[in-house]
Design a protein around this motif. Structure first.
Motif, PDB file in Angstrom:
ATOM      1  N   HIS A  76       7.893   6.325  -6.330  1.00 30.09           N
ATOM      2  CA  HIS A  76       6.650   5.902  -6.964  1.00 30.09           C
ATOM      3  C   HIS A  76       5.921   7.213  -7.240  1.00 30.09           C
ATOM      4  O   HIS A  76       5.081   7.661  -6.461  1.00 30.09           O
ATOM      5  CB  HIS A  76       5.851   4.971  -6.049  1.00 30.09           C
ATOM      6  CG  HIS A  76       4.671   4.338  -6.719  1.00 30.09           C
ATOM      7  ND1 HIS A  76       4.762   3.585  -7.874  1.00 30.09           N
ATOM      8  CD2 HIS A  76       3.336   4.354  -6.405  1.00 30.09           C
ATOM      9  CE1 HIS A  76       3.581   3.150  -8.226  1.00 30.09           C
ATOM     10  NE2 HIS A  76       2.690   3.610  -7.350  1.00 30.09           N
TER      11      HIS A  76
ATOM     12  N   ARG B 243       0.880  -1.173   0.000  1.00 25.66           N
ATOM     13  CA  ARG B 243       0.000   0.000   0.000  1.00 25.66           C
ATOM     14  C   ARG B 243       0.917   1.222   0.000  1.00 25.66           C
ATOM     15  O   ARG B 243       1.672   1.448   0.946  1.00 25.66           O
ATOM     16  CB  ARG B 243      -0.919   0.006   1.209  1.00 25.66           C
ATOM     17  CG  ARG B 243      -1.830   1.235   1.295  1.00 25.66           C
ATOM     18  CD  ARG B 243      -2.887   1.046   2.371  1.00 25.66           C
ATOM     19  NE  ARG B 243      -3.831  -0.004   1.988  1.00 25.66           N
ATOM     20  CZ  ARG B 243      -4.725  -0.540   2.829  1.00 25.66           C
ATOM     21  NH1 ARG B 243      -4.758  -0.141   4.096  1.00 25.66           N
ATOM     22  NH2 ARG B 243      -5.554  -1.477   2.413  1.00 25.66           N
TER      23      ARG B 243
ATOM     24  N   ARG C 270      -2.436   9.897  -4.880  1.00 27.52           N
ATOM     25  CA  ARG C 270      -3.435   8.917  -4.478  1.00 27.52           C
ATOM     26  C   ARG C 270      -2.743   7.717  -3.828  1.00 27.52           C
ATOM     27  O   ARG C 270      -1.575   7.445  -4.087  1.00 27.52           O
ATOM     28  CB  ARG C 270      -4.253   8.453  -5.685  1.00 27.52           C
ATOM     29  CG  ARG C 270      -3.440   7.736  -6.758  1.00 27.52           C
ATOM     30  CD  ARG C 270      -4.316   7.180  -7.875  1.00 27.52           C
ATOM     31  NE  ARG C 270      -3.529   6.493  -8.899  1.00 27.52           N
ATOM     32  CZ  ARG C 270      -3.180   7.035 -10.053  1.00 27.52           C
ATOM     33  NH1 ARG C 270      -3.545   8.283 -10.340  1.00 27.52           N
ATOM     34  NH2 ARG C 270      -2.461   6.334 -10.930  1.00 27.52           N
ATOM     35  N   TRP C 271      -3.499   7.026  -2.972  1.00 27.30           N
ATOM     36  CA  TRP C 271      -3.037   5.770  -2.402  1.00 27.30           C
ATOM     37  C   TRP C 271      -3.326   4.639  -3.392  1.00 27.30           C
ATOM     38  O   TRP C 271      -4.358   4.643  -4.061  1.00 27.30           O
ATOM     39  CB  TRP C 271      -3.750   5.489  -1.079  1.00 27.30           C
ATOM     40  CG  TRP C 271      -3.207   6.299   0.053  1.00 27.30           C
ATOM     41  CD1 TRP C 271      -3.694   7.479   0.535  1.00 27.30           C
ATOM     42  CD2 TRP C 271      -2.063   5.976   0.841  1.00 27.30           C
ATOM     43  NE1 TRP C 271      -2.917   7.923   1.574  1.00 27.30           N
ATOM     44  CE2 TRP C 271      -1.909   7.026   1.791  1.00 27.30           C
ATOM     45  CE3 TRP C 271      -1.150   4.935   0.851  1.00 27.30           C
ATOM     46  CZ2 TRP C 271      -0.881   7.040   2.732  1.00 27.30           C
ATOM     47  CZ3 TRP C 271      -0.122   4.944   1.785  1.00 27.30           C
ATOM     48  CH2 TRP C 271       0.007   5.982   2.709  1.00 27.30           C
ATOM     49  N   GLU C 272      -2.397   3.689  -3.461  1.00 28.10           N
ATOM     50  CA  GLU C 272      -2.564   2.554  -4.357  1.00 28.10           C
ATOM     51  C   GLU C 272      -2.223   1.267  -3.623  1.00 28.10           C
ATOM     52  O   GLU C 272      -1.262   1.220  -2.844  1.00 28.10           O
ATOM     53  CB  GLU C 272      -1.660   2.690  -5.590  1.00 28.10           C
ATOM     54  CG  GLU C 272      -2.038   3.842  -6.497  1.00 28.10           C
ATOM     55  CD  GLU C 272      -1.126   3.960  -7.717  1.00 28.10           C
ATOM     56  OE1 GLU C 272      -1.483   4.717  -8.635  1.00 28.10           O
ATOM     57  OE2 GLU C 272      -0.062   3.301  -7.730  1.00 28.10           O
ATOM     58  N   ASP C 273      -3.011   0.237  -3.882  1.00 29.17           N
ATOM     59  CA  ASP C 273      -2.706  -1.111  -3.414  1.00 29.17           C
ATOM     60  C   ASP C 273      -2.094  -1.878  -4.582  1.00 29.17           C
ATOM     61  O   ASP C 273      -2.731  -2.027  -5.636  1.00 29.17           O
ATOM     62  CB  ASP C 273      -3.963  -1.820  -2.915  1.00 29.17           C
ATOM     63  CG  ASP C 273      -4.470  -1.229  -1.608  1.00 29.17           C
ATOM     64  OD1 ASP C 273      -3.727  -0.467  -0.971  1.00 29.17           O
ATOM     65  OD2 ASP C 273      -5.635  -1.525  -1.247  1.00 29.17           O
ATOM     66  N   LEU C 274      -0.856  -2.331  -4.402  1.00 30.34           N
ATOM     67  CA  LEU C 274      -0.102  -2.945  -5.486  1.00 30.34           C
ATOM     68  C   LEU C 274       0.205  -4.403  -5.167  1.00 30.34           C
ATOM     69  O   LEU C 274       0.295  -4.800  -3.993  1.00 30.34           O
ATOM     70  CB  LEU C 274       1.214  -2.192  -5.706  1.00 30.34           C
ATOM     71  CG  LEU C 274       1.111  -0.674  -5.950  1.00 30.34           C
ATOM     72  CD1 LEU C 274       2.508  -0.077  -6.064  1.00 30.34           C
ATOM     73  CD2 LEU C 274       0.289  -0.383  -7.195  1.00 30.34           C
TER      74      LEU C 274
ATOM     75  N   TYR D 116       6.241  -4.139  -5.214  1.00 26.51           N
ATOM     76  CA  TYR D 116       6.982  -2.921  -5.543  1.00 26.51           C
ATOM     77  C   TYR D 116       8.474  -3.250  -5.473  1.00 26.51           C
ATOM     78  O   TYR D 116       8.912  -3.909  -4.528  1.00 26.51           O
ATOM     79  CB  TYR D 116       6.659  -1.791  -4.561  1.00 26.51           C
ATOM     80  CG  TYR D 116       7.532  -0.569  -4.784  1.00 26.51           C
ATOM     81  CD1 TYR D 116       7.217   0.354  -5.769  1.00 26.51           C
ATOM     82  CD2 TYR D 116       8.691  -0.371  -4.028  1.00 26.51           C
ATOM     83  CE1 TYR D 116       8.027   1.457  -5.998  1.00 26.51           C
ATOM     84  CE2 TYR D 116       9.504   0.722  -4.255  1.00 26.51           C
ATOM     85  CZ  TYR D 116       9.171   1.636  -5.234  1.00 26.51           C
ATOM     86  OH  TYR D 116       9.982   2.723  -5.462  1.00 26.51           O
TER      87      TYR D 116
ATOM     88  N   TRP E 296       1.739   5.448  -1.205  1.00 30.01           N
ATOM     89  CA  TRP E 296       1.331   6.776  -1.653  1.00 30.01           C
ATOM     90  C   TRP E 296       2.028   7.059  -2.982  1.00 30.01           C
ATOM     91  O   TRP E 296       3.245   7.025  -3.076  1.00 30.01           O
ATOM     92  CB  TRP E 296       1.700   7.840  -0.633  1.00 30.01           C
ATOM     93  CG  TRP E 296       1.417   9.232  -1.114  1.00 30.01           C
ATOM     94  CD1 TRP E 296       2.324  10.205  -1.413  1.00 30.01           C
ATOM     95  CD2 TRP E 296       0.130   9.808  -1.348  1.00 30.01           C
ATOM     96  NE1 TRP E 296       1.701  11.345  -1.834  1.00 30.01           N
ATOM     97  CE2 TRP E 296       0.349  11.129  -1.806  1.00 30.01           C
ATOM     98  CE3 TRP E 296      -1.175   9.342  -1.248  1.00 30.01           C
ATOM     99  CZ2 TRP E 296      -0.714  11.986  -2.137  1.00 30.01           C
ATOM    100  CZ3 TRP E 296      -2.230  10.193  -1.578  1.00 30.01           C
ATOM    101  CH2 TRP E 296      -1.980  11.489  -2.007  1.00 30.01           C
ATOM    102  N   HIS E 297       1.205   7.286  -4.018  1.00 34.97           N
ATOM    103  CA  HIS E 297       1.713   7.588  -5.354  1.00 34.97           C
ATOM    104  C   HIS E 297       1.819   9.109  -5.471  1.00 34.97           C
ATOM    105  O   HIS E 297       0.843   9.796  -5.738  1.00 34.97           O
ATOM    106  CB  HIS E 297       0.752   7.027  -6.403  1.00 34.97           C
ATOM    107  CG  HIS E 297       1.239   7.151  -7.811  1.00 34.97           C
ATOM    108  ND1 HIS E 297       0.835   6.300  -8.810  1.00 34.97           N
ATOM    109  CD2 HIS E 297       2.101   8.020  -8.403  1.00 34.97           C
ATOM    110  CE1 HIS E 297       1.401   6.646  -9.948  1.00 34.97           C
ATOM    111  NE2 HIS E 297       2.176   7.699  -9.714  1.00 34.97           N
TER     112      HIS E 297
ATOM    113  N   SER F 101       8.763   4.300 -11.105  1.00 29.12           N
ATOM    114  CA  SER F 101       8.437   3.411  -9.996  1.00 29.12           C
ATOM    115  C   SER F 101       9.599   2.448  -9.790  1.00 29.12           C
ATOM    116  O   SER F 101       9.788   1.500 -10.549  1.00 29.12           O
ATOM    117  CB  SER F 101       7.146   2.644 -10.283  1.00 29.12           C
ATOM    118  OG  SER F 101       6.752   1.899  -9.145  1.00 29.12           O
TER     119      SER F 101
END
Length: 544
Positions: free
Chosen positions: A485, A315, A323-327, A330, A317-318, A414
Motif C-alpha cells: 500500500h 487501518r 500517512r495512516w489511513e482507515d480503509l 484491503y 500505514w500508507h 495497493s
C-alpha cells in the motif's frame, strides 16, 4: 489501589491424557476472590512467562485476567511438542477451563503473535463457546492451492532450522550459541541440524515433508476460515510475515467479513509488540504506533461492550504517502498497470508500459556456493533487520535490475504485486525470485515492504510433480510477490530486482534434480530472463 498484580503460578489443566500448565495473572486490586472478569488466553511454545512481560501485562491492567499456558510438551506441560501440528483440542480445553473458573466472567479472548497467533486459529477452528474474539498477529493459516511443497513455491527454507533450534527441548533455547554463519553453507542439508549442534527431530521431519509451513497440519481449510464467525483483529507489519494478508483475503471474501479488522504498520515481526523508530536503516517512526493499545481497544469492545468504539475495517500505514489511513477494506483497487521487462540499447534493464520489440535475454551465473544473501546478522535472528536500501544487492552480477523512467505523476500500488516471467537455465532445476523497490531521486533503492521474498522453483512450475528442465528450454512462471500500500512519488522510479537465490532464508538451488537435502553445492550455471514477443516477462501492479 495497589499496583501489585497477583499471580497464581503453575495451575494444572487436565486434558484427558496429561496436564497443561498455565500461570494466571490478575489486574491490580483483584484476585481470585474479588469477582469475575473477562479473560485473556495465550498459548505459546516460547515459555508461558514470556507473557509476564510489562508490554503484555498492560492488557491485564485494562481489567482482564490473563491465562498464559505452555503448549503440550513445552515448559512444564505434559506430553510431546509436535511443531506445526494443529492442537485444536488442547486450545478448546484451555479456553473452556479458563471460562469455568470463578474468577472469569465466562467471556474469553485470545492474544499473541507468530506461533502464538497460530494457536489462536487452531483453537478458533474448534468453536469453543466461551471464545468471543481473537487477535492473531503476524501469521498466516490459509493454504495455497497449487499443492507444491514449501508454501507452494517448491523452495525449501533453510531458516526453519533456526526456528527448530529455538524450540528444541522443552524450553526456549539460546540460538546465539551456534556459529550459524560458519555452518550455513554446510552440505548436505539433511545433516544441517547435526552440524549446528541441535539434533532436533523437527528438521528431519521438514526434510522428509512430514511437516511444512502452510502444510496440512498448519493450515485451515477455506471452509474452516469461512466458518470463523468470531470478531478478529489481524495485526502485522509491512516487513513481516505477509502470508498473513492471504488469510485476511480469505476472511474478507467470507460470510463474516464485517467483524474482521486489519492493522498494518511500519514495523517488523518484533514490532507487532514494540515497534522500532528505525528499521533496515530507514526512519519509520512516522509509521509506528502502539499496536497493543489498538489491541486493547478491540478487546474492550468485544469483551466489555459498553461505549468502546469499534475499530475501522482496515487501518494501514500508507508508505510513500507517509500517512495512516482507515480503509473500508484491503486491497480495494480494481485497476492494474502492466510493465514489461526489456533491455535498452546499452543492455541495461528497463521497465516499459509498451511491449518490447525484439526478443532479448538477460543472463547471469548462479553459484550455490556464493548465493545472493541479505546482510542479516544470523546470530541475532535469521532475517533480523537487513538494509531496506537494496543497492548492496543490485551491485551483484547475479541480481538483474530493471528500472522505469522517472514518474511524471504519483503511482499508488495497493494489493499484491505479481510477476509473470519467462526463464531458462543450463541445469535441471533453478529458482527465480523477484521483488519491487522504490528508487528515490538521490539513488536510494528502497524496499517498500516484504522481508520474505517469494520465488518459484522451476521444476514445479506446473504443479507438485517435478519436471526437470531440458536443453535450456524457456519456461513460464508466475510469482506472487510483495503486498503493498505504497505511493511511488513523481520523480521516483519503479525498479524490479530478479535473482536466482535469496539467502539466508531459502536454501539455494544447486541445479540438480536430486532430493534437495542430499545435494552438494554443484557447479555454477547460467540462468536467463527472456523478454519480447516470443517470451514476454512482465510485472503486474494493482492500482488503488
Amino acid at each position: 489501589m495497589s499496583s501489585i498484580r497477583r499471580i497464581l503460578w503453575a495451575r494444572r489443566i487436565p486434558t484427558g491424557d496429561g496436564e497443561l500448565v498455565a500461570d494466571v495473572v490478575f489486574p491490580p486490586g483483584h484476585d481470585e476472590t474479588t469477582g469475575p472478569l473477562p479473560t485473556l488466553v495465550a498459548r505459546t511454545p516460547y515459555g508461558r512467562q514470556s507473557f509476564l512481560h510489562e508490554v503484555w501485562l498492560r492488557l491485564v491492567d485494562r481489567g482482564y485476567v490473563l491465562v498464559a499456558c505452555d503448549l503440550r510438551g513445552r515448559g512444564d506441560s505434559d506430553g510431546r511438542f509436535a511443531p506445526w501440528q494443529r492442537d485444536t483440542g488442547d486450545g478448546v480445553t484451555v479456553i473452556e477451563w479458563a471460562a469455568a473458573q470463578p474468577w472469569s466472567d465466562g467471556r474469553v479472548g485470545t492474544i499473541g503473535g507468530s506461533y502464538d497467533g497460530l494457536t489462536q486459529w487452531w483453537a478458533a477452528a474448534g468453536r469453543p463457546a466461551p471464545l468471543r474474539c481473537i487477535v492473531p498477529m503476524a501469521v498466516g493459516v490459509r493454504g495455497r492451492p497449487g499443492g507444491r511443497p514449501f508454501m507452494d513455491t517448491g523452495i525449501p527454507w533453510q531458516y526453519w532450522m533456526w526456528w527448530f533450534a529455538l524450540t528444541a527441548g522443552r524450553t526456549r533455547q539460546d540460538v546465539t550459541a551456534p556459529a550459524w554463519g560458519r555452518h550455513w553453507a554446510h552440505r548436505p542439508l539433511r545433516t544441517f541440524h547435526e552440524a549446528v549442534g541441535f539434533p532436533t527431530a523437527a528438521w528431519p521431519d521438514y526434510v522428509e515433508g512430514r511437516i511444512d509451513c502452510l502444510g496440512p497440519g498448519w493450515r485451515l481449510s477455506e471452509e474452516e476460515l469461512a466458518a470463523v464467525d468470531l470478531p478478529a483483529l489481524i495485526v502485522l507489519g509491512w516487513w513481516d510475515d505477509l502470508t498473513t494478508l492471504e488469510t485476511w483475503q480469505a476472511l474478507q471474501a467470507g460470510p463474516h467479513a464485517s467483524n474482521k479488522h486489519l492493522l498494518v504498520g511500519a514495523w517488523d515481526h518484533v514490532g507487532n509488540i514494540v515497534p522500532r523508530a528505525r528499521l533496515g536503516g530507514e526512519d519509520v517512526s512516522a509509521g509506528s504506533l502502539d499496536p497493543l493499545a489498538v489491541v486493547g481497544e478491540f478487546l474492550d469492545h468485544h469483551l466489555k461492550g459498553g461505549t468502546v468504539p469499534e475499530l475501522p475495517r482496515a487501518r494501514m500505514w500508507h508508505s510513500g504517502a507517509n500517512r495512516w489511513e482507515d480503509l473500508a477494506g484491503y486491497p480495494g483497487g480494481t485497476g492494474e498497470r502492466v510493465l514489461h521487462l526489456a533491455l535498452d540499447e546499452s543492455g541495461s534493464g528497463v521497465l516499459r508500459r509498451d511491449a518490447p520489440g525484439p526478443d532479448t535475454t538477460d543472463e547471469w551465473l548462479h553459484d550455490a556456493a556464493d548465493p545472493v544473501a541479505t546482510l542479516t546478522p544470523l546470530d541475532a535472528f535469521a532475517w533480523s533487520d537487513p538494509p531496506h536500501d537494496q543497492r548492496y544487492l543490485e551491485a551483484r552480477p547475479d541480481v538483474r535490475v530493471y528500472t522505469s523512467a522517472p514518474l511524471t505523476a504519483p503511482v499508488t500500488v495497493s494489493g499484491r504485486v505479481r510477476f509473470e516471467l519467462s526463464v531458462s537455465a543450463d541445469a535441471a532445476d533453478a529458482d527465480v525470485f523477484a521483488w519491487i523497490t522504490d528508487v528515490h531521486p538521490d539513488g536510494r533503492s528502497m524496499l517498500p515492504a516484504g522481508f520474505e521474498l517469494e520465488g518459484r522453483r522451476l521444476s514445479v512450475r506446473n504443479g507438485p510433480r517435478p519436471e526437470p528442465l531440458t536443453d535450456g528450454e524457456v519456461v513460464w512462471v508466475g510469482v506472487d510477490a510483495q503486498w503493498l500500500h505504497h505511493t511511488f512519488a513523481a520523480g521516483h522510479r519503479i525498479r524490479v530486482l530478479i535473482s536466482s537465490a535469496f539467502t539466508p532464508t531459502c536454501a539455494p538451488a544447486t541445479g540438480s534434480h536430486a532430493q534437495w537435502a542430499d545435494q552438494e553445492h554443484g557447479r555454477p550455471f547460467a540462468v536467463r530472463v527472456h523478454h519480447g514477443p516470443a517470451h514476454p516477462s512482465t510485472v503486474h501492479l494493482p492500482l488503488q
